[in-house]
Design a protein around this motif. Structure first.
Motif, PDB file in Angstrom:
ATOM      1  N   SER A 139       0.845  -1.773   0.120  1.00 50.01           N
ATOM      2  CA  SER A 139       0.342  -0.192   0.011  1.00 50.01           C
ATOM      3  C   SER A 139       1.241   1.567   0.034  1.00 50.01           C
ATOM      4  N   PRO A 140       0.328   2.359  -0.736  1.00 50.65           N
ATOM      5  CA  PRO A 140       1.348   3.670  -0.806  1.00 50.65           C
ATOM      6  C   PRO A 140       1.079   4.012   0.629  1.00 50.65           C
ATOM      7  N   LEU A 141       1.860   4.618   0.535  1.00 48.65           N
ATOM      8  CA  LEU A 141       2.327   5.886   1.893  1.00 48.65           C
ATOM      9  C   LEU A 141       2.779   7.057   1.570  1.00 48.65           C
ATOM     10  N   GLN A 142       2.087   7.456   0.837  1.00 45.23           N
ATOM     11  CA  GLN A 142       1.417   8.892   0.085  1.00 45.23           C
ATOM     12  C   GLN A 142       0.035   9.250  -0.564  1.00 45.23           C
ATOM     13  N   ASP A 143       0.212  10.090  -1.202  1.00 45.87           N
ATOM     14  CA  ASP A 143      -0.897  10.701  -2.094  1.00 45.87           C
ATOM     15  C   ASP A 143      -1.073   9.313  -3.156  1.00 45.87           C
ATOM     16  N   PHE A 144      -0.297  10.111  -3.919  1.00 47.15           N
ATOM     17  CA  PHE A 144       0.867   9.198  -4.855  1.00 47.15           C
ATOM     18  C   PHE A 144       2.385   9.322  -4.970  1.00 47.15           C
ATOM     19  N   CYS A 145       2.766   8.443  -5.912  1.00 47.00           N
ATOM     20  CA  CYS A 145       3.762   8.326  -6.136  1.00 47.00           C
ATOM     21  C   CYS A 145       3.970   8.169  -7.968  1.00 47.00           C
ATOM     22  N   VAL A 146       3.798   9.314  -8.675  1.00 50.83           N
ATOM     23  CA  VAL A 146       4.260   9.514 -10.142  1.00 50.83           C
ATOM     24  C   VAL A 146       5.833   8.878  -9.952  1.00 50.83           C
ATOM     25  N   ALA A 147       6.253   8.045 -11.773  1.00 51.82           N
ATOM     26  CA  ALA A 147       7.372   7.241 -11.846  1.00 51.82           C
ATOM     27  C   ALA A 147       8.244   7.879 -12.561  1.00 51.82           C
ATOM     28  N   LEU A 148       9.293   8.657 -11.870  1.00 55.33           N
ATOM     29  CA  LEU A 148      10.327   8.982 -12.722  1.00 55.33           C
ATOM     30  C   LEU A 148      10.629   7.993 -13.811  1.00 55.33           C
ATOM     31  N   PRO A 149      11.082   8.574 -15.101  1.00 51.51           N
ATOM     32  CA  PRO A 149      11.281   7.803 -16.253  1.00 51.51           C
ATOM     33  C   PRO A 149      13.107   7.273 -15.729  1.00 51.51           C
ATOM     34  N   ASN A 208       8.324   2.030  -3.182  1.00 53.08           N
ATOM     35  CA  ASN A 208       8.140   1.333  -3.957  1.00 53.08           C
ATOM     36  C   ASN A 208       7.673   0.888  -5.678  1.00 53.08           C
ATOM     37  N   GLY A 209       8.293   0.167  -6.330  1.00 57.94           N
ATOM     38  CA  GLY A 209       7.852   0.034  -7.312  1.00 57.94           C
ATOM     39  C   GLY A 209       8.828   0.528  -8.277  1.00 57.94           C
ATOM     40  N   LYS A 210       8.980   2.227  -8.983  1.00 55.61           N
ATOM     41  CA  LYS A 210       9.236   3.314  -9.615  1.00 55.61           C
ATOM     42  C   LYS A 210      10.060   4.033  -8.843  1.00 55.61           C
ATOM     43  N   PHE A 211      11.297   4.924  -8.997  1.00 53.73           N
ATOM     44  CA  PHE A 211      11.267   6.100  -7.887  1.00 53.73           C
ATOM     45  C   PHE A 211       9.915   7.517  -8.857  1.00 53.73           C
ATOM     46  N   CYS A 212      10.019   8.139  -7.539  1.00 57.58           N
ATOM     47  CA  CYS A 212       8.733   8.875  -7.325  1.00 57.58           C
ATOM     48  C   CYS A 212       9.273  10.676  -7.896  1.00 57.58           C
ATOM     49  N   LYS A 213       8.292  10.788  -8.812  1.00 54.87           N
ATOM     50  CA  LYS A 213       8.437  11.773  -9.045  1.00 54.87           C
ATOM     51  C   LYS A 213       7.938  12.946  -7.812  1.00 54.87           C
ATOM     52  N   ASP A 214       9.440  14.344  -7.609  1.00 60.43           N
ATOM     53  CA  ASP A 214       8.568  15.052  -6.880  1.00 60.43           C
ATOM     54  C   ASP A 214       7.638  15.749  -6.637  1.00 60.43           C
ATOM     55  N   PRO A 215       6.600  15.474  -5.579  1.00 61.40           N
ATOM     56  CA  PRO A 215       5.101  16.120  -5.837  1.00 61.40           C
ATOM     57  C   PRO A 215       5.137  17.839  -7.016  1.00 61.40           C
TER      58      PRO A 215
END
Length: 223
Positions: free
Chosen positions: A23-33, A44-51
């Protein structure tokens, strides 16, 4: 009406979407290329883009009908975290599956996801095979018409076939942002490097020439 069917699929999927991905620990975590990881934080998954620099387009993708002019007469168009960065950490994805007349989505498995499928147009024969409990692999099949929903449990081999006379298409919801797919025939006969023909001949109880023929069909498709 098509939008309603899609909504039903996602509502049904929501009850188990978080069962396998953390489960995510924040509202969203947009993947970085890939390769753009400076100052990123791995969750988890991919690196997160700066919100602060996330935009609406990170959560949007348009999906066109797939080209079904091929050997199988079908086309699967995935929408996973690899195609839609906003899915990162959310534990859900989908695929659009288009079928020409008599088209087939061949036996395959998703190692990380349960699949729930809703037919939008056409008539499909679908099914899955259980693990070998009590030395028996049970086959469950069902003919689905427009609006029908069917579930394929995680990891089990399953298929969909268009048994109608026209085109068909369905939407599949998957309980992972990156469900993975193993198409059985391609994996067995088209792996790189190829599995020894002697091993496959013994496993399938056929002559080596049969295996050599099958490997030629699938190896060139995969490589």
């Amino acid at each position: 009406m098509k939008a309603t069917y899609l909504l039903v699929a996602f509502l049904a999927l929501a009850s188990f979407a978080s069962a396998y991905d953390p489960s995510p620990l924040q509202d969203f975590c947009v993947a970085l290329p890939d390769g753009s990881i400076k100052d990123a934080v791995f969750v988890n998954g991919k690196f997160c883009k700066d919100p602060k620099v996330v935009v609406a387009e990170d959560f949007f993708k348009h999906v066109d009908p797939g080209n079904v002019v091929n050997k199988l007469g079908s086309k699967v168009t995935p929408v996973t975290v690899n195609e839609l960065a906003g899915l990162n950490t959310l534990g859900i994805s989908l695929a659009r599956i288009d079928f020409g007349p008599k088209g087939l989505n061949p036996p395959h498995t998703h190692p990380r996801a349960t699949e729930i499928l809703i037919v939008i147009e056409g008539t499909l024969l679908v099914g899955f095979v259980t693990s070998n409990q009590n030395n028996t692999n049970r086959l469950f099949t069902k003919v689905l018409n427009k609006g029908d929903v069917f579930v394929f449990p995680i990891g089990l081999i399953h298929f969909q076939s268009n048994i109608g006379y026209g085109n068909a298409f369905a939407i599949a919801g998957l309980s992972s942002q990156n469900p993975g797919v193993i198409t059985i025939a391609n994996a067995v006969f088209g792996s790189t490097p190829p599995i020894s023909p002697e091993i496959l001949a013994k496993a399938f109880q056929v002559d080596n020439n049969v295996i050599n023929y099958l490997q030629k069909q699938f190896w060139y498709d995969n490589n």
